[in-house]
Scaffold this motif. Structure first.
Motif, PDB file in Angstrom:
ATOM      1  N   ARG A 142      44.156  20.212  47.576  1.00 56.68           N
ATOM      2  CA  ARG A 142      44.872  18.961  47.357  1.00 56.68           C
ATOM      3  C   ARG A 142      43.882  17.803  47.218  1.00 56.68           C
ATOM      4  NH1 ARG A 142      48.276  22.333  46.714  1.00 56.68           N
ATOM      5  NH2 ARG A 142      50.228  22.613  47.872  1.00 56.68           N
ATOM      6  N   SER A 143      44.332  16.736  46.581  1.00 56.15           N
ATOM      7  CA  SER A 143      43.456  15.581  46.364  1.00 56.15           C
ATOM      8  C   SER A 143      43.716  14.453  47.348  1.00 56.15           C
ATOM      9  CB  SER A 143      43.658  15.051  44.928  1.00 56.15           C
ATOM     10  OG  SER A 143      45.008  14.655  44.720  1.00 56.15           O
ATOM     11  N   PHE A 144      44.598  14.655  48.318  1.00 60.60           N
ATOM     12  CA  PHE A 144      44.937  13.598  49.267  1.00 60.60           C
ATOM     13  C   PHE A 144      43.727  13.219  50.120  1.00 60.60           C
ATOM     14  CE2 PHE A 144      49.275  15.707  49.013  1.00 60.60           C
ATOM     15  CZ  PHE A 144      49.768  14.767  48.121  1.00 60.60           C
ATOM     16  N   ARG A 145      43.523  11.911  50.277  1.00 59.52           N
ATOM     17  CA  ARG A 145      42.400  11.412  51.057  1.00 59.52           C
ATOM     18  C   ARG A 145      42.829  10.177  51.850  1.00 59.52           C
ATOM     19  NH1 ARG A 145      41.018  15.613  49.675  1.00 59.52           N
ATOM     20  NH2 ARG A 145      39.073  16.342  48.731  1.00 59.52           N
ATOM     21  N   THR A 146      42.071   9.860  52.898  1.00 60.33           N
ATOM     22  CA  THR A 146      42.315   8.678  53.710  1.00 60.33           C
ATOM     23  C   THR A 146      41.003   7.959  53.984  1.00 60.33           C
ATOM     24  OG1 THR A 146      44.215   9.655  54.835  1.00 60.33           O
ATOM     25  CG2 THR A 146      43.149   7.825  55.939  1.00 60.33           C
ATOM     26  N   LEU A 147      41.031   6.625  53.877  1.00 60.12           N
ATOM     27  CA  LEU A 147      39.897   5.806  54.294  1.00 60.12           C
ATOM     28  C   LEU A 147      40.230   5.203  55.652  1.00 60.12           C
ATOM     29  CD1 LEU A 147      39.080   3.925  50.968  1.00 60.12           C
ATOM     30  CD2 LEU A 147      37.927   5.949  51.906  1.00 60.12           C
TER      31      LEU A 147
ATOM     32  N   CYS B 127      54.224  28.843  56.704  1.00 61.99           N
ATOM     33  CA  CYS B 127      55.291  27.852  56.760  1.00 61.99           C
ATOM     34  C   CYS B 127      55.978  27.788  55.411  1.00 61.99           C
ATOM     35  CB  CYS B 127      54.707  26.482  57.127  1.00 61.99           C
ATOM     36  SG  CYS B 127      55.947  25.185  57.318  1.00 61.99           S
ATOM     37  N   ARG B 128      57.302  27.611  55.448  1.00 65.31           N
ATOM     38  CA  ARG B 128      58.050  27.548  54.189  1.00 65.31           C
ATOM     39  C   ARG B 128      58.488  26.130  53.818  1.00 65.31           C
ATOM     40  NH1 ARG B 128      62.044  31.834  55.646  1.00 65.31           N
ATOM     41  NH2 ARG B 128      62.311  31.494  57.855  1.00 65.31           N
ATOM     42  N   MET B 129      58.033  25.123  54.554  1.00 66.35           N
ATOM     43  CA  MET B 129      58.508  23.759  54.334  1.00 66.35           C
ATOM     44  C   MET B 129      57.890  23.092  53.115  1.00 66.35           C
ATOM     45  SD  MET B 129      60.840  23.274  56.635  1.00 66.35           S
ATOM     46  CE  MET B 129      61.264  25.016  56.462  1.00 66.35           C
ATOM     47  N   GLY B 130      56.694  23.495  52.726  1.00 62.35           N
ATOM     48  CA  GLY B 130      56.110  23.019  51.466  1.00 62.35           C
ATOM     49  C   GLY B 130      55.564  21.613  51.463  1.00 62.35           C
ATOM     50  N   CYS B 131      55.237  21.038  52.621  1.00 58.94           N
ATOM     51  CA  CYS B 131      54.660  19.689  52.657  1.00 58.94           C
ATOM     52  C   CYS B 131      53.338  19.676  51.886  1.00 58.94           C
ATOM     53  CB  CYS B 131      54.438  19.239  54.096  1.00 58.94           C
ATOM     54  SG  CYS B 131      55.975  19.135  55.053  1.00 58.94           S
TER      55      CYS B 131
ATOM     56  N   ARG C 144      62.479   8.614  47.827  1.00 61.71           N
ATOM     57  CA  ARG C 144      61.855   9.155  46.611  1.00 61.71           C
ATOM     58  C   ARG C 144      60.456   9.663  46.905  1.00 61.71           C
ATOM     59  NH1 ARG C 144      58.209   7.552  43.154  1.00 61.71           N
ATOM     60  NH2 ARG C 144      58.074   5.467  44.089  1.00 61.71           N
ATOM     61  N   ARG C 145      59.652   8.842  47.549  1.00 64.05           N
ATOM     62  CA  ARG C 145      58.274   9.240  47.824  1.00 64.05           C
ATOM     63  C   ARG C 145      58.217  10.367  48.861  1.00 64.05           C
ATOM     64  NH1 ARG C 145      53.617   6.772  46.704  1.00 64.05           N
ATOM     65  NH2 ARG C 145      54.711   6.538  44.733  1.00 64.05           N
ATOM     66  N   ARG C 146      59.052  10.280  49.891  1.00 64.01           N
ATOM     67  CA  ARG C 146      59.036  11.331  50.923  1.00 64.01           C
ATOM     68  C   ARG C 146      59.463  12.675  50.333  1.00 64.01           C
ATOM     69  NH1 ARG C 146      61.925  13.513  55.571  1.00 64.01           N
ATOM     70  NH2 ARG C 146      60.386  13.864  57.228  1.00 64.01           N
ATOM     71  N   SER C 147      60.420  12.661  49.417  1.00 63.63           N
ATOM     72  CA  SER C 147      60.852  13.905  48.784  1.00 63.63           C
ATOM     73  C   SER C 147      59.750  14.514  47.938  1.00 63.63           C
ATOM     74  CB  SER C 147      62.095  13.660  47.920  1.00 63.63           C
ATOM     75  OG  SER C 147      63.209  13.306  48.711  1.00 63.63           O
ATOM     76  N   GLU C 148      58.873  13.675  47.379  1.00 64.91           N
ATOM     77  CA  GLU C 148      57.761  14.173  46.568  1.00 64.91           C
ATOM     78  C   GLU C 148      56.752  14.932  47.415  1.00 64.91           C
ATOM     79  OE1 GLU C 148      56.159  10.732  44.720  1.00 64.91           O
ATOM     80  OE2 GLU C 148      57.738  10.572  43.201  1.00 64.91           O
ATOM     81  N   ILE C 149      56.466  14.419  48.607  1.00 71.73           N
ATOM     82  CA  ILE C 149      55.440  15.050  49.446  1.00 71.73           C
ATOM     83  C   ILE C 149      56.016  15.974  50.510  1.00 71.73           C
ATOM     84  CG2 ILE C 149      53.763  13.205  49.058  1.00 71.73           C
ATOM     85  CD1 ILE C 149      54.494  12.041  51.780  1.00 71.73           C
ATOM     86  N   MET C 150      57.333  15.840  50.789  1.00 72.33           N
ATOM     87  CA  MET C 150      57.991  16.668  51.798  1.00 72.33           C
ATOM     88  C   MET C 150      59.340  17.141  51.259  1.00 72.33           C
ATOM     89  SD  MET C 150      57.176  14.509  55.281  1.00 72.33           S
ATOM     90  CE  MET C 150      57.662  15.903  56.338  1.00 72.33           C
TER      91      MET C 150
END
Length: 356
Positions: free
Chosen positions: A296-301, A113-117, A222-228
């Motif tokens: 990646r360091s992303f996590r969810t509780l 994928c080239r979207m880079g999420c 701003r935040r969505r552009s950072e992750i997507m």
């Protein structure tokens, strides 16, 4: 002579081929049925055709197969994950899931994928190429052969961005739903996108009846552009306007996918901003515990997802939490392909080192 992949041809294209070969038009319908209803793997199995015609078809066309490189069956539910090897040696992933309404299959639409999420394993190994309509169909046909079941519904949420492979995906939809072929109603199909706005509008104009699922993941630009990164080209306002257009043209409610990520997008303020963005829209929010990946360091509780759901509900937003399936077999897309790529690279490196 290079052979044509016959599974990607429409019935009309097959009719044209039969005319060129001096065959009556009805032969195309017979072949189409053998391919997509009986799902044969060779021309020799098309016993209603003459031996001479089967030999001519064998010379001009090919029926490709996918090889099961890995098959992982969950020990906690009925989920099965397949790593399929394509004819050119690339890999894609497909996941078979059990729901109360039947068997659902999640298929891939691209190699990479080239979207880079930032939270997605599919993009880490990079983009290689688009899948053909036949390669999308084969994920269904090969899984049915292996599992011995009929696929009842389909989601295009595996590796790749479906809207980035738009023409092939639309051809796949038409093949999938053809009454003389597999015959699946497109109302049983969901296509996911990270937000390619022009393609959403094009899909709406086709009135195919598929359900649209949009990976939103943040209400703020701003935040969505950072992750997507796609948000830098198609900001939230344009994306949601395209979603409203999709509903107005199709009458199909849009699903907003929202991966809940600790420290990124799940505060009370985020919930309020999301509720404001979606006010008056015909949609619902599907909350997703983000899948941990090594790079990646992303996590969810779990409690964070539940709290965010409660906050959205209190603001009048209908939100559900996606049922987690196959958590013990890396059922999140992209991880098996990434590991297979690393294994291949290591094997090639070792082979190179061992050469005299």
């Amino acid at each position: 002579m290079e052979q044509t992949d016959i599974l990607s041809l429409s019935l009309a294209e097959l009719e044209s081929c039969m005319k060129e070969m001096g065959q009556p038009k009805f032969r195309a319908k017979q072949i189409f049925s053998w391919l997509h209803q009986k799902q044969v793997t060779s021309f020799a199995e098309m016993t209603s055709l003459s031996l001479q015609l089967r030999e001519k078809l064998q010379e001009k066309f090919c029926i490709n197969r996918l090889n099961i490189a890995r098959r992982l069956a969950s020990s906690i539910d009925d989920t099965v994950k397949y790593l399929y090897e394509l004819p050119d040696g690339n890999f894609v992933e497909t996941v078979l899931m059990e729901y109360h309404h039947g068997k659902s299959l999640c298929i891939s639409t691209q190699v990479g994928c080239r979207m880079g999420c930032q939270f997605c394993a599919s993009t880490i190994a990079g983009f290689v190429r688009n899948l053909t309509p036949a390669e999308m169909l084969l994920q269904i046909y090969e899984t049915q052969r292996d599992a011995g079941c009929r696929i009842d519904s389909l989601v295009l949420m595996g590796i790749g961005e479906p809207m980035d492979n738009f023409e092939n995906v639309v051809t796949f939809f038409r093949l999938l739903s053809h009454p003389d072929g597999f015959g699946m109603s497109l109302r049983h199909v969901t296509v996911s996108t990270c937000g390619l706005v022009p393609r959403i509008r094009e899909l709406a104009d086709l009135h195919l009846g598929v359900t649209l699922s949009v990976s939103l993941h943040s209400p703020e630009n701003r935040r969505r552009s950072e992750i997507m990164p796609v948000n830098r080209k198609y900001p939230v306002e344009e994306l949601l306007e395209a979603c409203r257009y999709y509903f107005s043209e199709t009458g199909r409610r849009v699903t907003m996918e929202y991966a809940v990520i600790e420290g990124v997008n799940c505060t009370r303020q985020d919930a309020k901003a999301l509720a404001d963005r979606l006010a008056g829209m015909q949609c619902h929010v599907n909350l997703i515990p983000v899948n941990p990946i090594a790079e990646r360091s992303f996590r969810t509780l779990r409690r964070s997802v539940e709290r965010f759901q409660q906050e959205l509900e209190s603001l009048g937003v209908h939100a559900t939490i996606r049922r987690t399936l196959g958590s013990d077999i890396q059922a999140a897309c992209g991880q098996l392909r990434r590991d297979a790529g690393k294994s291949l690279e290591n094997a090639q490196e070792n082979e190179s080192r061992n050469k005299p």
